[in-house]
Design an enzyme around this catalytic site. Structure first.
Site, mmCIF file in Angstrom:
data_model
loop_
_atom_site.group_PDB
_atom_site.id
_atom_site.type_symbol
_atom_site.label_atom_id
_atom_site.label_comp_id
_atom_site.label_asym_id
_atom_site.label_seq_id
_atom_site.Cartn_x
_atom_site.Cartn_y
_atom_site.Cartn_z
ATOM 1 N N SER A 147 -46.087 78.102 -8.301
ATOM 2 C CA SER A 147 -46.442 78.792 -9.536
ATOM 3 C C SER A 147 -47.951 78.973 -9.624
ATOM 4 O O SER A 147 -48.705 78.002 -9.721
ATOM 5 C CB SER A 147 -45.954 78.003 -10.749
ATOM 6 N N HIS A 177 -44.509 82.473 -7.567
ATOM 7 C CA HIS A 177 -43.978 82.512 -8.934
ATOM 8 C C HIS A 177 -45.101 82.904 -9.889
ATOM 9 O O HIS A 177 -46.144 82.250 -9.946
ATOM 10 C CB HIS A 177 -43.438 81.122 -9.273
ATOM 11 N N ASP A 190 -46.085 83.531 -13.733
ATOM 12 C CA ASP A 190 -45.691 83.240 -15.108
ATOM 13 C C ASP A 190 -46.401 84.183 -16.068
ATOM 14 O O ASP A 190 -47.619 84.096 -16.237
ATOM 15 C CB ASP A 190 -46.071 81.795 -15.452
ATOM 16 N N MET A 214 -46.927 85.312 -19.864
ATOM 17 C CA MET A 214 -46.753 84.792 -21.229
ATOM 18 C C MET A 214 -47.465 85.703 -22.211
ATOM 19 O O MET A 214 -48.616 86.088 -21.966
ATOM 20 C CB MET A 214 -47.354 83.397 -21.327
ATOM 21 N N HIS A 248 -41.703 85.528 -13.734
ATOM 22 C CA HIS A 248 -41.027 84.804 -14.810
ATOM 23 C C HIS A 248 -41.604 85.323 -16.117
ATOM 24 O O HIS A 248 -42.707 84.949 -16.512
ATOM 25 C CB HIS A 248 -41.280 83.296 -14.614
ATOM 26 N N MET A 272 -42.050 85.335 -19.740
ATOM 27 C CA MET A 272 -41.894 84.584 -20.994
ATOM 28 C C MET A 272 -42.472 85.463 -22.090
ATOM 29 O O MET A 272 -43.545 85.193 -22.642
ATOM 30 C CB MET A 272 -42.627 83.243 -20.877
ATOM 31 N N MET A 325 -34.884 76.191 -16.864
ATOM 32 C CA MET A 325 -36.161 75.553 -17.205
ATOM 33 C C MET A 325 -35.961 74.052 -17.361
ATOM 34 O O MET A 325 -35.066 73.597 -18.074
ATOM 35 C CB MET A 325 -36.720 76.136 -18.509
ATOM 36 N N GLY A 374 -47.804 71.522 -15.799
ATOM 37 C CA GLY A 374 -48.190 70.119 -15.841
ATOM 38 C C GLY A 374 -47.390 69.239 -16.784
ATOM 39 O O GLY A 374 -47.825 68.140 -17.114
ATOM 40 N N ASP A 432 -37.558 75.229 -12.736
ATOM 41 C CA ASP A 432 -38.991 75.428 -13.001
ATOM 42 C C ASP A 432 -39.484 74.422 -14.034
ATOM 43 O O ASP A 432 -38.995 74.404 -15.162
ATOM 44 C CB ASP A 432 -39.168 76.869 -13.518
HETATM 45 C C1 DX5 Z 1 -44.041 76.881 -17.473
HETATM 46 C C2 DX5 Z 1 -43.990 77.740 -16.256
HETATM 47 C C3 DX5 Z 1 -43.941 77.018 -14.980
HETATM 48 C C4 DX5 Z 1 -45.139 76.151 -14.702
HETATM 49 C C5 DX5 Z 1 -44.718 75.047 -13.794
HETATM 50 O O1 DX5 Z 1 -43.846 77.666 -18.588
HETATM 51 O O2 DX5 Z 1 -42.833 78.560 -16.317
HETATM 52 O O3 DX5 Z 1 -43.714 77.912 -13.910
HETATM 53 O O4 DX5 Z 1 -46.210 76.857 -14.130
HETATM 54 O O5 DX5 Z 1 -45.780 74.176 -13.623
HETATM 55 P P1 DX5 Z 1 -45.583 72.678 -13.137
HETATM 56 O O6 DX5 Z 1 -44.955 72.725 -11.785
HETATM 57 O O7 DX5 Z 1 -46.971 72.149 -13.117
HETATM 58 O O8 DX5 Z 1 -44.698 71.974 -14.133
HETATM 59 ZN ZN ZN Z 2 -42.323 79.737 -14.570
#
Ligand code: DX5
Ligand code: ZN
Length: 213
Positions: free
Chosen positions: A9, A34, A36, A38, A67, A69, A138, A146, A172
């Site tokens: 990610s 990946h 993300d 948002m 992904h 969101m 999820m 993190g 994820d």
């Molecule tokens: C959270 C994201 C994840 C995130 C995962 O909303 O969808 O993809 O980056 O990060 P780690 O692996 O650090 O939990």
């Molecule tokens: Zn993600």
């Protein structure tokens, strides 16, 4: 047995040098990247968007695993597809009609994925499984990297796997060697990992261990 795909990610990367960060993951033999997205509405955070994806598309051959969101994935599927997405995953809890959005992603020639938040039961995905290329379970509340892995996702993975033996099931959030193994044992065949992989200069061994241990 299908190969387990590892999708680092980019949220955990150093954004001041994305080309170098992506090259590290490509060299370490990640299967895809990946991304993300948002919008500050669907989740309480804003990451990056279409211009960034178009720019980094020129730097790597890795498939892009988006992904979304965001509240309205149906309206944005086309610009994300044109920016270079290969897989477009959106949330069942978004405001867009799931069937129309899946159809639109397929019309654009891309693979369609559907994701559920930790509080959404696996059964809510069942009506769509036949038309999907992937589901994304999820294992943290979406919005931030993190966070700690929520093991309540494990029975959901197994329930989806029982129902759809061939479907790609991605997980994820909070993935490391230990939680990755739990997900694989539950039936997942794709693992997204952000902080676990990007903190390492060369994560080749960890990527291969996530896949195989
Ligand atoms: C959270 C994201 C994840 C995130 C995962 O909303 O969808 O993809 O980056 O990060 P780690 O692996 O650090 O939990
Ligand atoms: Zn993600």
């Amino acid at each position: 047995m299908k190969k387990i795909w590892i999708s680092p990610s980019l949220l955990a990367a150093d954004f001041s040098c994305l080309d170098r960060e992506i090259a590290r993951m490509e060299k370490a033999e990640a299967d895809c990247l990946h991304l993300d997205i948002m919008d500050g509405v669907f989740v309480p955070n804003i990451s990056f968007g279409i211009p960034v994806i178009s720019s980094i598309r020129k730097t790597t051959v890795l498939p892009f695993d988006l992904h979304l969101m965001i509240s309205d994935p149906l309206s944005y599927a086309e610009p994300f597809a044109k920016a270079g997405a290969d897989w477009i995953t959106f949330h069942l809890e978004s405001n867009s009609d799931p069937r129309k959005t899946i159809d639109e992603i397929h019309r654009l020639g891309k693979k369609a994925g559907l994701s559920i938040r930790p509080g959404t039961p696996a059964e809510e995905l069942f009506p769509y499984l036949d038309s999907l290329d992937m589901v994304l379970v999820m294992s943290v509340e979406p919005g931030f990297g993190g966070q700690s892995f929520l093991d309540s996702c494990l029975p959901k993975i197994t329930a989806i796997r029982d129902r759809a033996p061939q479907l790609r099931i991605s997980v994820d959030g909070g993935i490391n060697l230990e939680t990755g193994r739990l997900c694989r044992d539950a039936g997942a065949d794709m693992l997204v990992a952000g902080s676990f992989l990007f903190r390492l200069e060369n994560p080749a061994d960890e990527i291969s261990a996530l896949r195989e241990s």
